[in-house]
Design an enzyme around this catalytic site. Sequence first.
Site: not given
Length: 285
Positions: A151, A230, A263
């Site tokens: 991320s 995600d 995620h």
Amino acid sequence: MTTHLELLSEHVCFGGTQRFYKHDSREIGLPMRFSVFLPPQAAQGKVPALIYLAGLTCNEETFMTKAGAQRMAAELGLALIAPDTSPRGANLPGESDSWDFGVGAGFYLDATQAPWSGHYRMESYLTKELLQLLTSSLPLNAERVGIFGHSMGGHGALTLALRHPGLFKSLSALAPICAPSQCPWGRKAFSGYLGADEAGWLAHDATALMTCLRGAPYPAGILLDQGLADKFLEEQLHPHLFEAACAAAGQPLTLRRQPAYDHGYYFIATFMADHLKHHARQLLA
């Protein structure tokens, strides 16, 4: 330099050692924490190292406790390094007001705007201080260091690798923020840390950096994994933009779109072994 490292805790893990450290950072101007996993092979000599940059709200413990990376790292003979995601204790106005800016959200760059520029210097901390500190203090091979992240940390891995040619020998990312100048997380961070001039943001945008390249800084390839469930994919991550930039530059990229994965760290743990093997192929060659 070893005198500057304070060992907070140490745990035997898969025949190696999991350690947590604290030190006074020259670049940050505050104490910083990081974690290191040394595989059993480090007892015989220097081993390759892999830096993992974590995402928003995480710290130096997140990866080591959630990713399940130590078993494979021990088998491959890779050291793992996980720094914190931002300075702690700067006590700047507003630094704890939101989860995606300030504490836990350093974005792996050097801020140029007051009041952030005094302490929020994560790029210099990682590239000019922490790497040298660790390779001079621990049995790590300074010539064989890779980088990856998740991320915000995936953004950090991609941009630091592209901004510092030759420093990192291998590169991958999991659900990275690929075009931060074009997403809400990145625009918020860049506005605060770098100011209103959006042209200056592009130097910290992986897609923009790759667009400026002609050739392959990583001829053995970059690996990206992205979960298709995600919730941040459409608005924040934009891997297709980085994919297109790599194709235009001639940079080999394996972008794996993983159906049903989200995620979080269940996704990360699922594909961790693949990423460690990707780096091992390049770091141990």
